[in-house]
Design a protein around this motif. Structure first.
Motif, PDB file in Angstrom:
ATOM      1  N   GLU A 178       0.768  -1.315   0.075  1.00 35.07           N
ATOM      2  CA  GLU A 178      -0.072  -0.017  -0.134  1.00 35.07           C
ATOM      3  C   GLU A 178       0.788   1.341   0.033  1.00 35.07           C
ATOM      4  N   ASP A 214       0.603   4.057  -2.874  1.00 36.86           N
ATOM      5  CA  ASP A 214      -0.329   4.707  -2.821  1.00 36.86           C
ATOM      6  C   ASP A 214      -0.695   5.599  -1.604  1.00 36.86           C
ATOM      7  N   HIS A 259      -1.096   9.797  -1.971  1.00 38.10           N
ATOM      8  CA  HIS A 259      -2.240  10.561  -1.390  1.00 38.10           C
ATOM      9  C   HIS A 259      -1.599  11.707  -0.402  1.00 38.10           C
ATOM     10  N   HIS A 265      -6.886   8.622  -6.566  1.00 42.56           N
ATOM     11  CA  HIS A 265      -6.848   7.631  -7.462  1.00 42.56           C
ATOM     12  C   HIS A 265      -7.470   8.220  -8.881  1.00 42.56           C
TER      13      HIS A 265
END
Ligand SMILES: [Zn+2]
Length: 400
Positions: A298, A301, A305, A354
Protein backbone atom coordinates in the motif's frame (compact mmCIF):
# COMPACT_ATOMS: atom_id res chain seq x y z
CA UNK A 1 4.22 -23.84 -12.31
CA UNK A 2 4.47 -21.24 -9.55
CA UNK A 3 3.11 -17.72 -9.92
CA UNK A 4 3.80 -14.45 -8.10
CA UNK A 5 1.88 -11.20 -8.53
CA UNK A 6 3.25 -8.06 -6.91
CA UNK A 7 0.93 -5.06 -6.62
CA UNK A 8 2.58 -1.69 -5.94
CA UNK A 9 -0.71 0.04 -5.11
CA UNK A 10 -1.30 3.30 -6.98
CA UNK A 11 2.22 3.22 -8.47
CA UNK A 12 1.25 4.49 -11.93
CA UNK A 13 1.57 8.25 -12.19
CA UNK A 14 2.38 11.26 -14.36
CA UNK A 15 5.77 12.84 -15.03
CA UNK A 16 6.80 15.14 -12.16
CA UNK A 17 8.73 18.38 -12.28
CA UNK A 18 10.23 17.54 -8.89
CA UNK A 19 11.59 14.28 -10.36
CA UNK A 20 13.29 15.94 -13.30
CA UNK A 21 10.35 15.36 -15.63
CA UNK A 22 10.13 11.64 -14.87
CA UNK A 23 7.33 9.52 -13.40
CA UNK A 24 8.05 7.91 -10.00
CA UNK A 25 8.50 4.56 -11.78
CA UNK A 26 10.96 6.16 -14.23
CA UNK A 27 12.82 7.94 -11.45
CA UNK A 28 13.03 4.97 -9.07
CA UNK A 29 16.05 2.63 -9.21
CA UNK A 30 14.22 -0.63 -9.96
CA UNK A 31 16.67 -3.11 -11.54
CA UNK A 32 14.50 -6.12 -10.69
CA UNK A 33 11.32 -4.75 -12.28
CA UNK A 34 13.42 -3.75 -15.29
CA UNK A 35 14.75 -7.32 -15.45
CA UNK A 36 11.14 -8.56 -15.73
CA UNK A 37 10.66 -6.19 -18.68
CA UNK A 38 13.93 -7.32 -20.31
CA UNK A 39 13.34 -11.05 -19.85
CA UNK A 40 9.64 -10.89 -20.66
CA UNK A 41 7.06 -8.38 -21.79
CA UNK A 42 5.42 -5.17 -20.69
CA UNK A 43 2.06 -3.72 -21.53
CA UNK A 44 -0.85 -1.72 -20.26
CA UNK A 45 -4.01 -2.84 -18.51
CA UNK A 46 -7.03 -0.80 -17.46
CA UNK A 47 -8.52 -2.13 -14.26
CA UNK A 48 -11.08 0.53 -13.40
CA UNK A 49 -14.11 0.95 -15.68
CA UNK A 50 -14.82 4.61 -16.43
CA UNK A 51 -18.25 4.35 -14.84
CA UNK A 52 -16.86 3.27 -11.45
CA UNK A 53 -14.93 5.22 -8.82
CA UNK A 54 -11.24 4.35 -8.87
CA UNK A 55 -9.98 2.36 -5.91
CA UNK A 56 -8.30 -0.87 -4.89
CA UNK A 57 -11.64 -2.65 -4.41
CA UNK A 58 -12.40 -2.26 -8.13
CA UNK A 59 -8.79 -2.40 -9.34
CA UNK A 60 -7.71 -5.56 -7.54
CA UNK A 61 -10.96 -7.38 -8.36
CA UNK A 62 -10.11 -6.78 -12.02
CA UNK A 63 -6.45 -7.66 -11.49
CA UNK A 64 -7.56 -10.99 -9.96
CA UNK A 65 -9.54 -11.75 -13.12
CA UNK A 66 -13.07 -10.72 -12.19
CA UNK A 67 -14.81 -8.00 -14.21
CA UNK A 68 -15.82 -5.36 -11.66
CA UNK A 69 -18.71 -4.25 -13.85
CA UNK A 70 -20.17 -7.71 -13.33
CA UNK A 71 -19.12 -8.56 -9.78
CA UNK A 72 -18.49 -5.40 -7.78
CA UNK A 73 -21.23 -4.45 -5.32
CA UNK A 74 -19.30 -1.99 -3.12
CA UNK A 75 -16.15 -1.68 -1.11
CA UNK A 76 -17.56 -2.24 2.34
CA UNK A 77 -18.94 -5.78 1.87
CA UNK A 78 -15.42 -6.87 0.82
CA UNK A 79 -13.98 -5.36 3.99
CA UNK A 80 -16.73 -7.03 6.02
CA UNK A 81 -15.57 -10.38 4.60
CA UNK A 82 -12.06 -9.48 5.76
CA UNK A 83 -13.30 -9.14 9.30
CA UNK A 84 -15.29 -12.36 9.13
CA UNK A 85 -18.57 -10.45 9.32
CA UNK A 86 -21.27 -12.47 7.58
CA UNK A 87 -23.96 -10.54 5.78
CA UNK A 88 -27.52 -11.81 5.41
CA UNK A 89 -29.35 -11.40 2.09
CA UNK A 90 -30.94 -8.13 3.20
CA UNK A 91 -27.89 -6.75 5.04
CA UNK A 92 -25.64 -3.98 3.77
CA UNK A 93 -22.10 -3.08 4.75
CA UNK A 94 -21.03 0.58 4.72
CA UNK A 95 -17.48 1.95 5.01
CA UNK A 96 -17.23 4.27 7.99
CA UNK A 97 -14.13 6.48 7.90
CA UNK A 98 -13.16 8.62 10.86
CA UNK A 99 -12.30 11.92 9.17
CA UNK A 100 -11.23 15.45 10.01
CA UNK A 101 -13.39 18.11 8.39
CA UNK A 102 -12.65 21.81 9.10
CA UNK A 103 -14.43 24.83 7.64
CA UNK A 104 -16.57 22.44 5.63
CA UNK A 105 -13.57 20.92 3.86
CA UNK A 106 -12.17 17.37 3.91
CA UNK A 107 -8.84 18.06 5.62
CA UNK A 108 -7.95 14.43 6.40
CA UNK A 109 -9.72 11.28 5.26
CA UNK A 110 -7.72 9.40 7.93
CA UNK A 111 -8.29 11.82 10.84
CA UNK A 112 -4.51 12.28 10.78
CA UNK A 113 -3.81 8.50 10.68
CA UNK A 114 -5.78 8.13 13.91
CA UNK A 115 -4.23 5.45 16.18
CA UNK A 116 -5.99 2.08 16.41
CA UNK A 117 -6.81 2.26 20.12
CA UNK A 118 -8.43 5.68 19.92
CA UNK A 119 -10.32 4.77 16.74
CA UNK A 120 -11.64 1.67 18.50
CA UNK A 121 -12.75 3.74 21.50
CA UNK A 122 -14.58 6.21 19.25
CA UNK A 123 -16.30 3.47 17.26
CA UNK A 124 -17.45 1.91 20.55
CA UNK A 125 -18.81 5.32 21.54
CA UNK A 126 -20.84 5.41 18.33
CA UNK A 127 -21.98 1.83 18.89
CA UNK A 128 -23.29 2.72 22.35
CA UNK A 129 -25.42 5.41 20.71
CA UNK A 130 -26.42 2.98 17.91
CA UNK A 131 -27.65 6.06 16.05
CA UNK A 132 -30.88 5.54 17.91
CA UNK A 133 -31.69 2.18 16.28
CA UNK A 134 -30.57 -1.45 16.75
CA UNK A 135 -30.48 -1.79 12.96
CA UNK A 136 -27.06 -0.10 12.91
CA UNK A 137 -24.00 -2.02 14.07
CA UNK A 138 -20.53 -0.43 14.13
CA UNK A 139 -17.41 -2.58 13.76
CA UNK A 140 -13.94 -1.20 14.51
CA UNK A 141 -11.30 -2.02 11.88
CA UNK A 142 -7.77 -0.63 11.51
CA UNK A 143 -7.22 3.06 12.28
CA UNK A 144 -9.64 5.24 10.27
CA UNK A 145 -11.02 2.26 8.30
CA UNK A 146 -14.15 1.09 10.11
CA UNK A 147 -17.48 -0.44 9.15
CA UNK A 148 -21.14 0.17 9.76
CA UNK A 149 -23.51 -2.73 9.08
CA UNK A 150 -27.18 -2.38 8.30
CA UNK A 151 -28.69 -5.46 9.97
CA UNK A 152 -32.12 -6.05 8.50
CA UNK A 153 -34.77 -7.42 10.81
CA UNK A 154 -36.92 -8.48 7.87
CA UNK A 155 -37.41 -5.08 6.31
CA UNK A 156 -35.46 -4.18 3.14
CA UNK A 157 -32.66 -1.62 3.46
CA UNK A 158 -33.35 1.93 2.28
CA UNK A 159 -30.39 1.62 -0.16
CA UNK A 160 -30.11 0.35 -3.72
CA UNK A 161 -27.46 0.13 -6.45
CA UNK A 162 -28.50 3.69 -7.29
CA UNK A 163 -27.21 4.99 -3.94
CA UNK A 164 -24.12 7.06 -4.76
CA UNK A 165 -21.40 7.92 -2.25
CA UNK A 166 -18.03 9.61 -2.60
CA UNK A 167 -14.79 8.14 -1.19
CA UNK A 168 -13.31 10.74 1.19
CA UNK A 169 -9.80 10.23 -0.24
CA UNK A 170 -11.12 11.50 -3.57
CA UNK A 171 -12.00 14.95 -2.20
CA UNK A 172 -8.85 16.12 -0.37
CA UNK A 173 -9.24 19.71 0.91
CA UNK A 174 -12.47 20.07 -1.06
CA UNK A 175 -15.80 21.34 0.32
CA UNK A 176 -17.78 18.29 1.45
CA UNK A 177 -21.26 19.76 0.93
CA UNK A 178 -21.27 18.97 -2.79
CA UNK A 179 -20.05 15.38 -2.20
CA UNK A 180 -22.65 14.05 0.23
CA UNK A 181 -24.48 10.75 -0.48
CA UNK A 182 -27.20 10.84 -3.12
CA UNK A 183 -30.06 8.56 -4.12
CA UNK A 184 -32.02 5.99 -2.09
CA UNK A 185 -31.09 6.08 1.61
CA UNK A 186 -28.97 9.24 1.25
CA UNK A 187 -30.96 11.00 3.96
CA UNK A 188 -30.25 8.15 6.41
CA UNK A 189 -26.51 8.25 5.63
CA UNK A 190 -26.32 12.03 6.01
CA UNK A 191 -28.26 11.82 9.27
CA UNK A 192 -25.83 9.22 10.64
CA UNK A 193 -22.81 11.34 9.74
CA UNK A 194 -24.35 14.43 11.38
CA UNK A 195 -25.19 12.45 14.49
CA UNK A 196 -21.56 11.32 14.87
CA UNK A 197 -20.17 14.87 15.13
CA UNK A 198 -21.34 15.80 18.65
CA UNK A 199 -20.50 12.30 19.95
CA UNK A 200 -16.90 12.54 18.70
CA UNK A 201 -16.61 16.16 19.88
CA UNK A 202 -17.50 15.02 23.41
CA UNK A 203 -14.56 12.58 23.62
CA UNK A 204 -11.79 14.22 25.64
CA UNK A 205 -9.15 11.78 24.33
CA UNK A 206 -10.13 12.63 20.77
CA UNK A 207 -9.88 16.38 21.39
CA UNK A 208 -6.51 15.94 23.14
CA UNK A 209 -5.02 15.06 19.74
CA UNK A 210 -4.93 18.78 18.96
CA UNK A 211 -2.29 19.36 21.67
CA UNK A 212 0.16 16.99 20.05
CA UNK A 213 -0.39 18.66 16.67
CA UNK A 214 -2.68 15.75 15.64
CA UNK A 215 -6.12 15.90 14.09
CA UNK A 216 -9.17 14.79 16.08
CA UNK A 217 -11.88 12.85 14.25
CA UNK A 218 -14.67 15.38 13.69
CA UNK A 219 -17.24 12.98 12.21
CA UNK A 220 -17.75 9.75 10.31
CA UNK A 221 -17.84 9.64 6.51
CA UNK A 222 -20.06 6.87 5.12
CA UNK A 223 -19.42 5.43 1.66
CA UNK A 224 -18.76 2.33 -0.45
CA UNK A 225 -21.88 0.50 0.64
CA UNK A 226 -23.11 -2.77 -0.80
CA UNK A 227 -24.30 -6.35 -0.32
CA UNK A 228 -22.00 -9.38 -0.48
CA UNK A 229 -20.69 -9.95 -4.07
CA UNK A 230 -21.27 -13.35 -5.71
CA UNK A 231 -17.67 -14.24 -6.61
CA UNK A 232 -16.82 -17.68 -8.00
CA UNK A 233 -13.87 -19.10 -6.04
CA UNK A 234 -10.49 -18.61 -7.79
CA UNK A 235 -9.65 -22.33 -7.78
CA UNK A 236 -12.90 -23.11 -9.57
CA UNK A 237 -12.45 -20.35 -12.11
CA UNK A 238 -8.70 -20.61 -12.81
CA UNK A 239 -7.67 -23.99 -11.36
CA UNK A 240 -4.99 -22.50 -9.09
CA UNK A 241 -4.69 -22.19 -5.32
CA UNK A 242 -3.69 -18.81 -3.96
CA UNK A 243 -2.49 -16.82 -0.98
CA UNK A 244 -2.30 -13.09 -0.37
CA UNK A 245 -0.01 -10.90 1.71
CA UNK A 246 -1.41 -7.47 2.47
CA UNK A 247 -1.94 -5.10 5.36
CA UNK A 248 -5.18 -3.80 3.89
CA UNK A 249 -8.57 -5.17 4.96
CA UNK A 250 -10.00 -4.79 1.49
CA UNK A 251 -7.49 -7.18 -0.03
CA UNK A 252 -7.93 -9.67 2.80
CA UNK A 253 -11.67 -9.64 2.23
CA UNK A 254 -11.39 -10.14 -1.49
CA UNK A 255 -8.92 -12.98 -0.86
CA UNK A 256 -11.34 -14.67 1.55
CA UNK A 257 -14.21 -14.30 -0.93
CA UNK A 258 -11.99 -15.95 -3.60
CA UNK A 259 -10.98 -18.78 -1.27
CA UNK A 260 -7.34 -17.72 -0.90
CA UNK A 261 -5.23 -18.01 2.21
CA UNK A 262 -4.53 -14.75 3.98
CA UNK A 263 -1.00 -14.63 5.37
CA UNK A 264 -0.25 -12.28 8.24
CA UNK A 265 3.20 -10.73 8.16
CA UNK A 266 4.49 -9.13 11.34
CA UNK A 267 5.57 -5.56 10.59
CA UNK A 268 3.24 -5.16 7.58
CA UNK A 269 1.61 -1.81 8.31
CA UNK A 270 -0.09 -0.71 5.09
CA UNK A 271 1.97 2.45 5.38
CA UNK A 272 5.37 3.79 4.37
CA UNK A 273 7.10 2.13 7.32
CA UNK A 274 5.99 -1.38 6.33
CA UNK A 275 8.50 -4.25 6.59
CA UNK A 276 9.11 -4.87 2.88
CA UNK A 277 11.72 -7.58 3.39
CA UNK A 278 9.42 -9.58 5.67
CA UNK A 279 6.74 -9.48 2.97
CA UNK A 280 9.25 -10.86 0.49
CA UNK A 281 10.30 -13.68 2.83
CA UNK A 282 6.74 -14.69 3.70
CA UNK A 283 5.79 -14.67 0.02
CA UNK A 284 8.59 -17.11 -0.80
CA UNK A 285 7.48 -19.29 2.09
CA UNK A 286 3.85 -19.20 0.92
CA UNK A 287 4.82 -20.39 -2.57
CA UNK A 288 5.86 -23.72 -1.11
CA UNK A 289 2.17 -24.41 -0.35
CA UNK A 290 0.16 -22.65 -3.07
CA UNK A 291 0.28 -22.06 -6.84
CA UNK A 292 -0.08 -18.28 -6.76
CA UNK A 293 1.10 -15.75 -4.20
CA UNK A 294 -0.07 -12.14 -4.32
CA UNK A 295 1.96 -9.48 -2.51
CA UNK A 296 0.16 -6.17 -2.16
CA UNK A 297 2.01 -3.07 -0.95
CA UNK A 298 0.00 0.00 0.00
CA UNK A 299 2.96 2.33 0.64
CA UNK A 300 3.19 3.66 -2.93
CA UNK A 301 -0.48 4.65 -2.80
CA UNK A 302 -0.15 6.32 0.60
CA UNK A 303 2.83 8.37 -0.60
CA UNK A 304 0.71 9.52 -3.56
CA UNK A 305 -2.19 10.52 -1.31
CA UNK A 306 0.26 12.58 0.72
CA UNK A 307 1.74 14.13 -2.42
CA UNK A 308 5.31 13.05 -1.57
CA UNK A 309 7.13 12.20 -4.82
CA UNK A 310 10.36 11.27 -3.03
CA UNK A 311 8.56 8.89 -0.67
CA UNK A 312 6.77 7.29 -3.59
CA UNK A 313 10.09 6.70 -5.33
CA UNK A 314 11.52 5.25 -2.12
CA UNK A 315 8.54 2.89 -1.69
CA UNK A 316 8.96 1.63 -5.27
CA UNK A 317 12.69 1.05 -4.74
CA UNK A 318 12.01 -0.93 -1.57
CA UNK A 319 9.35 -3.02 -3.30
CA UNK A 320 11.84 -3.73 -6.07
CA UNK A 321 14.78 -4.60 -3.83
CA UNK A 322 12.99 -6.46 -1.02
CA UNK A 323 10.07 -8.16 -2.77
CA UNK A 324 10.41 -8.37 -6.58
CA UNK A 325 14.11 -9.24 -6.51
CA UNK A 326 14.01 -12.03 -3.88
CA UNK A 327 10.80 -13.52 -5.32
CA UNK A 328 12.19 -13.60 -8.86
CA UNK A 329 15.43 -15.21 -7.64
CA UNK A 330 13.50 -17.85 -5.71
CA UNK A 331 11.10 -18.60 -8.56
CA UNK A 332 13.98 -19.08 -11.00
CA UNK A 333 15.68 -21.48 -8.60
CA UNK A 334 12.69 -23.79 -8.20
CA UNK A 335 11.56 -24.53 -11.78
CA UNK A 336 8.73 -23.28 -13.99
CA UNK A 337 7.35 -19.93 -12.92
CA UNK A 338 5.78 -16.67 -13.89
CA UNK A 339 6.02 -13.30 -12.19
CA UNK A 340 3.82 -10.26 -12.79
CA UNK A 341 4.11 -6.71 -11.46
CA UNK A 342 1.07 -4.47 -11.86
CA UNK A 343 -0.56 -1.66 -9.91
CA UNK A 344 -4.33 -1.80 -9.50
CA UNK A 345 -4.92 1.83 -10.51
CA UNK A 346 -2.95 5.07 -10.96
CA UNK A 347 -2.75 7.48 -8.03
CA UNK A 348 -1.57 10.93 -9.05
CA UNK A 349 0.79 12.95 -6.85
CA UNK A 350 -0.63 16.07 -8.52
CA UNK A 351 -4.20 15.43 -7.35
CA UNK A 352 -3.40 13.10 -4.39
CA UNK A 353 -6.22 10.99 -5.83
CA UNK A 354 -6.83 7.61 -7.42
CA UNK A 355 -7.24 7.96 -11.14
CA UNK A 356 -8.65 6.04 -14.10
CA UNK A 357 -6.69 4.87 -17.09
CA UNK A 358 -3.99 2.38 -18.00
CA UNK A 359 -1.35 1.10 -15.60
CA UNK A 360 1.87 -0.53 -16.82
CA UNK A 361 2.49 -4.22 -16.17
CA UNK A 362 5.62 -6.36 -16.53
CA UNK A 363 5.38 -10.12 -16.94
CA UNK A 364 8.05 -12.75 -17.43
CA UNK A 365 8.79 -16.43 -16.88
CA UNK A 366 8.23 -19.82 -18.49
CA UNK A 367 6.65 -19.58 -21.93
CA UNK A 368 6.60 -15.78 -22.06
CA UNK A 369 8.47 -14.52 -25.12
CA UNK A 370 10.71 -11.48 -24.62
CA UNK A 371 9.64 -8.26 -26.31
CA UNK A 372 11.99 -5.34 -26.95
CA UNK A 373 11.39 -3.55 -23.66
CA UNK A 374 14.25 -2.87 -21.28
CA UNK A 375 12.56 -0.90 -18.49
CA UNK A 376 9.30 -1.02 -16.57
CA UNK A 377 7.45 2.29 -16.48
CA UNK A 378 4.36 4.02 -17.86
CA UNK A 379 5.94 5.31 -21.07
CA UNK A 380 7.79 2.12 -21.92
CA UNK A 381 4.50 0.24 -21.48
CA UNK A 382 2.74 2.71 -23.75
CA UNK A 383 5.34 2.12 -26.46
CA UNK A 384 4.86 -1.66 -26.23
CA UNK A 385 1.42 -1.33 -27.90
CA UNK A 386 0.09 -4.21 -25.74
CA UNK A 387 -3.10 -3.08 -24.02
CA UNK A 388 -5.62 -5.41 -22.37
CA UNK A 389 -8.87 -4.93 -20.46
CA UNK A 390 -7.93 -5.34 -16.79
CA UNK A 391 -9.76 -8.57 -16.03
CA UNK A 392 -8.05 -10.26 -19.02
CA UNK A 393 -4.59 -9.82 -17.50
CA UNK A 394 -4.98 -12.70 -15.03
CA UNK A 395 -6.02 -15.19 -17.77
CA UNK A 396 -3.00 -13.97 -19.81
CA UNK A 397 -0.74 -14.42 -16.78
CA UNK A 398 -1.94 -17.98 -16.15
CA UNK A 399 -2.35 -19.08 -19.80
CA UNK A 400 -0.47 -21.94 -21.40
ZN1 LIG B 1 -5.47 4.86 -2.17
Amino acid sequence: MKYALIIPDGAADERQESLGGRTPLEAAWTPHMDALAREGMIGQADHVPASMPSGSDVGTMSLFGYDPLKYHTGRAPIEAAAQGIELGPLDWAIRCNLVHIADGRMRSFTAGQIPNDLARELIQLLQKDQCGSPTWKFHPGVSYRNLLIYRSRGEPAPFSRETKTVPPHDIPDQPVASHLPQGPGAAELCGLMERSAPLLAASARNQERRHGGGLPATQTWLWGLGKTPALEPFLQRFGKTGAVITAVDLLRGLARLLGWQVIDVPGATGYLDTDYAAKGRYAIDALKGVDLVVVHVEASDEASHEGHADKKVEALERIDADIVGPLHRFLKSQGDYRILVSPDHPTFLRTKMHSHGYVPFALCGTGIAADESATYDEFAARRSKVAVPGHELMPLFLAG
